[in-house]
Motif scaffolding. Structure first.
Motif, short mmCIF file in Angstrom:
data_model
loop_
_atom_site.label_atom_id
_atom_site.label_comp_id
_atom_site.label_asym_id
_atom_site.label_seq_id
_atom_site.Cartn_x
_atom_site.Cartn_y
_atom_site.Cartn_z
N SER A 90 0.06 20.86 86.42
CA SER A 90 -0.80 19.69 86.16
C SER A 90 0.03 18.41 86.09
O SER A 90 -0.51 17.31 86.10
CB SER A 90 -1.59 19.88 84.88
N ARG A 91 1.36 18.56 86.01
CA ARG A 91 2.23 17.38 86.01
C ARG A 91 2.80 17.10 87.40
O ARG A 91 3.70 16.28 87.57
CB ARG A 91 3.39 17.57 85.03
N VAL A 110 12.71 25.47 78.89
CA VAL A 110 12.61 24.42 79.91
C VAL A 110 12.76 23.07 79.18
O VAL A 110 11.95 22.73 78.34
CB VAL A 110 11.25 24.47 80.64
N LEU A 170 -3.92 15.10 82.94
CA LEU A 170 -4.66 15.64 81.80
C LEU A 170 -3.77 15.66 80.56
O LEU A 170 -2.70 16.27 80.58
CB LEU A 170 -5.14 17.07 82.12
N GLY A 171 -4.22 14.96 79.54
CA GLY A 171 -3.56 15.08 78.24
C GLY A 171 -4.21 16.24 77.53
O GLY A 171 -5.40 16.22 77.24
N PHE A 172 -3.45 17.33 77.31
CA PHE A 172 -4.02 18.58 76.81
C PHE A 172 -4.44 18.48 75.34
O PHE A 172 -3.73 17.90 74.52
CB PHE A 172 -3.00 19.72 76.95
N TYR A 181 0.32 24.10 82.93
CA TYR A 181 0.80 22.87 82.31
C TYR A 181 1.77 22.15 83.25
O TYR A 181 1.66 20.95 83.50
CB TYR A 181 1.49 23.21 80.99
N ILE A 197 4.29 19.51 89.34
CA ILE A 197 5.37 20.43 89.72
C ILE A 197 4.75 21.56 90.55
O ILE A 197 3.83 22.23 90.09
CB ILE A 197 6.07 20.98 88.47
N VAL A 255 10.33 21.83 76.20
CA VAL A 255 9.01 21.22 76.27
C VAL A 255 8.12 21.69 75.10
O VAL A 255 7.80 22.87 75.01
CB VAL A 255 8.32 21.55 77.61
N ASN A 256 7.80 20.75 74.24
CA ASN A 256 6.89 20.98 73.10
C ASN A 256 7.36 22.04 72.11
O ASN A 256 6.64 22.33 71.14
CB ASN A 256 5.48 21.36 73.58
N ASN A 285 3.77 13.31 72.76
CA ASN A 285 4.48 13.72 73.96
C ASN A 285 3.57 13.68 75.19
O ASN A 285 4.02 13.38 76.29
CB ASN A 285 5.07 15.12 73.76
N GLU A 286 2.30 13.95 75.00
CA GLU A 286 1.36 13.85 76.11
C GLU A 286 1.29 12.41 76.60
O GLU A 286 1.29 12.15 77.81
CB GLU A 286 -0.05 14.33 75.69
N PRO A 346 -1.30 21.11 73.78
CA PRO A 346 -0.15 21.13 74.71
C PRO A 346 0.63 22.44 74.58
O PRO A 346 0.71 23.03 73.51
CB PRO A 346 0.69 19.94 74.24
N ILE A 347 1.17 22.89 75.71
CA ILE A 347 1.80 24.20 75.79
C ILE A 347 3.30 24.11 75.47
O ILE A 347 3.99 23.21 75.95
CB ILE A 347 1.64 24.77 77.23
N GLU A 348 3.79 25.05 74.70
CA GLU A 348 5.23 25.12 74.45
C GLU A 348 5.89 25.92 75.57
O GLU A 348 5.41 26.98 75.94
CB GLU A 348 5.51 25.82 73.11
N ILE A 349 6.98 25.40 76.10
CA ILE A 349 7.69 26.13 77.15
C ILE A 349 9.16 26.30 76.75
O ILE A 349 10.01 25.49 77.13
CB ILE A 349 7.58 25.44 78.52
N PRO A 350 9.46 27.32 75.98
CA PRO A 350 10.84 27.51 75.52
C PRO A 350 11.79 27.66 76.71
O PRO A 350 11.45 28.32 77.69
CB PRO A 350 10.78 28.84 74.74
N ALA A 401 14.34 29.64 82.68
CA ALA A 401 14.33 29.52 81.22
C ALA A 401 14.42 30.90 80.58
O ALA A 401 15.11 31.10 79.58
CB ALA A 401 13.04 28.83 80.77
N LEU A 454 11.31 27.38 87.25
CA LEU A 454 11.68 26.82 85.95
C LEU A 454 11.45 27.84 84.84
O LEU A 454 12.28 28.00 83.94
CB LEU A 454 10.89 25.54 85.66
N LEU A 455 10.35 28.55 84.94
CA LEU A 455 10.05 29.54 83.90
C LEU A 455 11.01 30.73 83.95
O LEU A 455 11.48 31.21 82.92
CB LEU A 455 8.62 30.05 84.03
N ALA A 479 1.69 28.10 80.72
CA ALA A 479 2.85 27.26 81.00
C ALA A 479 2.86 26.85 82.47
O ALA A 479 3.20 25.72 82.82
CB ALA A 479 4.13 28.00 80.63
N PHE A 503 12.05 19.11 83.03
CA PHE A 503 10.61 19.16 83.29
C PHE A 503 10.12 17.81 83.84
O PHE A 503 9.49 17.74 84.90
CB PHE A 503 9.93 19.53 81.97
#
Ligand SMILES: Nc1ncnc2c1ncn2[C@@H]1O[C@H](COP(=O)(O)OP(=O)(O)OP(=O)(O)O)[C@@H](O)[C@H]1O
Ligand SMILES: [Mg+2]
Lengths: 455, 251
Positions: free
Chosen positions: A399-400, B94, B83-85, A396, A402, B143-144, B155-156, B88-92, A414, A410-411, A393, B99
């Motif tokens: 890579s955007r 957030v 980078l389009g993964f 990820y 942040i 996120v995802n 979403n990517e 893609p990673i789930e981030i509960p 959350a 943020l993590l 996470a 984001f």
């Protein structure tokens, strides 16, 4: 110069203190409370200060929080300032019935009991012991168990006052009650307050407790709260621990629940050098439901310790514990959650989760789930995780664009949100949300407009 | 103008050399497709370009003439790499909004621009959502979290549209997409196409390349590019598979 370290005998100190001050203690309290002191001090004498040899206090150095410089005061409290000059709860839209405890004592001692809508009574416990003796006598010191905890006995021996809340049958309190515990003194100080909350059948209320320190002295609080939730009652308690890091807090909450009652407690520990929260819940009536939640965010050398025991004493009850913690720097702590399902507590449904994030190699948490299941038809689950932030996470988000620091925040935010989101007084939830955010950012997260930022 | 130059890149994961002397040059304005059998190192390449902490044992990567490998992932993003993964990673916990707002404003700040106001940000989101035809409720979630496979891929592309990168590396963004979504994803990529931008599209399917017409197609096999050509190479692979390539490479 030679320094001879004098061994400080905590037990002896309190026994002497009790004998010397007995009459002052009594006169500042009420006969109903005074009646219990003798038994309690004997109990304390028998048990002594809990040592780390006891299972229950294995990680907590209780003896270390008592220091000889802590003054105790039992006489009339001289408050030489106008409390409203230095303290004002500034949470927007938090419209509450406010009660102040200063140094463990009811702030306005002379104030008569207040009657709110639906016959709800609040006020000083000592006052209630005099004005409503039948009720206080019935409940006072009966949920609190000193059996294996001398700190509760110590409180019973010394506590002079605290907050009393009485919700008669069917009463519904619309506005939350807010209790603000303020510690402010010219010297280091120990205080012991005693609260009693009674929710009769079908009643409902939300209570918010905030702990603050308003002077930089060292403080120690040893407080006991007893809560009775009768059939079909609904009680919601949020507790915000926001004392400075020079303070230590030992907090004991005893909760008894009758059939079909629902109780939520949510304890958010933000600051405080040493925090020990004991939470004892007895589910006495069929179909009762308990939610015990906690969030602790610790850094520097803070120690935060949550001990929970949920006793399923009747069938068909459900309980849920959710405790989450983020530990930074050298912070340490412990979570110990016990679920008991007694022999006839069939159809028990019990859940427990403790999740921790350790941000440094030096941060520490001891997580110990314990199950004592004597019934055979029981649904019980528990899980404990301790780890670092999710690497994937993090990548990820970075890579955007942040930054690492922000991604961590943020993590963490959350992670904490799952608990914060379950604070049911909305303005308070928003404030806690903001405080948690600031806390995680390492910004000052004092709750009140106190000029003092003594960490 | 040369944008990316990868020279003899070697990457090792758990004592196993995965990229074994990889070379590629990408100029602004170009679209490169990379194809190749499973496990040949395509995602490893994408990850190392985006800044994943992998062990580089040799070679170098220049991006706009500067050493890319010494930069943090967030720095690379700020300089326009996206980078389009593949997964893609789930981030509960957030929220998509939080984001993306953080990401967009970080990029703006690095360009010396003021952060977007809440309403401008929402406007931008709405606009890009329409572009990629992403379900509006998705952006109200974490996120995802709980997104379907196809929704994650969309979403990517949505994030890419929000961030407008200079160099987009899309790792199998077409896998798991239905036919309409495939067209939308391709459309998203084509919308960004310009003289200043470039993309590297990793895919297993020639079909995507009907929509995104590549200037070059490369075959990655066993850690290096073993064959390059134009879009017809993709057609040939579709028809004949990889066996002949492996044989050629082995020979
Ligand atoms: N973290 C890891 N630990 C061990 N091996 C890894 C790790 N990451 C990648 N690999 C190995 O590296 C090789 C290349 O993997 P990579 O994901 O780059 O392949 P790919 O070309 O993207 O494959 P696919 O087409 O299946 O997506 C594989 O053999 C894979 O098992
Ligand atoms: Mg891959």
């Amino acid at each position: 110069m030679s320094t001879v370290k004098q061994e400080y005998d905590v037990k002896k100190h309190f026994l002497e203190l009790f004998r010397e001050n007995r009459s002052v203690i009594d006169s500042g309290s009420a006969p109903l409370m005074n009646k219990q002191r003798e038994g309690a001090i004997e109990e304390f004498e028998r048990l002594g200060i809990p040592s780390q040899k006891s299972e229950k206090y294995r990680y907590a150095d209780i003896n270390g929080v008592f220091n000889p410089n802590l003054s105790k005061s039992f006489g009339v409290q001289k408050v030489s300032f106008n409390i409203h000059d230095i303290f004002e709860c500034d949470i927007p839209d938090l419209d509450t019935n406010l009660i102040l405890l200063v140094n463990g004592r009811y702030f306005n001692k002379e104030e008569p009991l207040r009657e709110l809508q639906g016959g709800i009574i609040t006020g000083s416990l000592a006052r209630a012991s005099k004005d409503m003796p039948q009720i206080v006598e019935k409940y006072y010191n009966s949920a609190a168990s000193t059996e294996d905890d001398s700190l509760v006995a110590l409180n019973t021996a010394f506590a002079q006052d605290g907050v009393f809340i009485y919700l008669p049958k069917d009463a519904v309190l619309e506005k939350p009650l807010q209790i603000v515990n303020i510690m402010i003194h010219e010297t280091d100080l120990m205080a012991q307050h005693r609260n009693l909350f009674i929710a009769e059948e079908n009643s409902s209320a939300k209570v918010v407790v905030c702990d603050h320190t308003l002077s930089p002295n060292k403080f120690l609080t040893n407080g006991v709260t007893e809560i009775y939730a009768a059939s079909n009652s609904n009680f919601d308690l949020s507790k915000i621990q926001n004392e400075h890091n020079g303070s230590a807090q030992l907090s004991h909450t005893f909760l008894e629940q009758e059939s079909e009652s629902t109780v939520f407690t949510n304890t958010v520990s933000l600051h405080g050098g040493f925090v020990r929260n004991n939470m004892f819940v007895r589910l006495n009536g069929e179909g009762s439901e308990n939610h015990t939640l906690g969030l602790y965010l610790a850094d520097k050398t803070q120690y935060i310790d949550n001990y929970v025991k949920i006793d399923h004493a009747s069938p068909g009850c459900s309980s849920r514990q959710l405790f989450k913690g983020v530990m930074d720097d050298q912070a340490s702590g412990s979570f110990n959650g016990t679920i008991v399902a007694r022999k006839d507590a069939q159809k028990t449904n019990a859940y427990q989760a403790n999740n921790n994030i350790l941000l440094t190699d030096d941060a520490r948490i001891n997580s110990r789930p314990q199950l004592e299941i004597y019934a055979d038809d029981v649904k019980c689950s528990h899980g404990s995780t301790t780890g670092q932030l999710d690497e994937n996470a993090m990548f990820y988000m970075r890579s955007r664009g942040i930054p690492e620091r922000e991604a961590r925040l943020l993590l963490m935010y959350a992670f904490a949100y799952e608990v914060v989101n379950q604070i049911h007084v909305k303005p308070l939830r928003l404030r806690i949300d903001d405080l948690v955010n600031k806390r995680l950012r390492g910004e000052l997260s004092r709750c009140n407009n106190c000029a003092m930022n003594c960490e | 103008m040369q944008m990316l130059k990868i020279k003899d890149l070697r990457v090792t994961i758990e004592d196993q050399e995965i990229l074994k002397g990889f070379n590629l040059e990408v100029n602004a304005g170009e679209v490169h497709a990379i194809m190749g059998p499973n496990g040949s190192g395509k995602s490893t390449l994408a990850a190392v370009l985006a800044g994943r902490d992998l062990t580089v044992t040799g070679g170098k990567v220049l991006y706009n003439g500067e050493d890319l490998l010494e930069k943090s992932p967030e720095q690379r993003a700020k300089e326009g790499i996206f980078l389009g993964f593949q997964y893609p990673i789930e981030i509960p916990g957030v929220s998509m909004v939080n984001f993306l707002k953080t990401a967009v404003n970080e990029l703006r700040e690095s360009r010396g621009e003021k952060p977007l106001s809440a309403s401008d940000f929402l406007k931008l989101m709405r606009e890009k959502k329409e572009l990629v035809e992403i379900d509006s409720t998705l952006t109200n979630r974490s996120v995802n979290e709980g997104f379907s496979g196809g929704e994650k891929k969309k979403n990517e592309i949505f994030q890419m549209a929000m961030l407008e990168p200079k160099l987009a590396i899309l790792d199998e963004t077409d896998s798991g997409l239905d036919i309409d979504a495939l067209r939308i994803v391709a459309n998203g990529v084509n919308k960004l196409k310009s003289k200043e931008r470039a993309s590297i599209v990793i895919t297993h399917y020639q079909r995507l390349l009907d929509y995104i017409v590549p200037d070059f197609v490369h075959v990655l096999y066993d850690g290096r590019i073993v064959k390059s050509g134009d879009k017809d190479l993709a057609l040939l692979l579709e028809e004949k598979g990889y066996e002949w390539i492996k044989e050629e490479a082995g020979a």
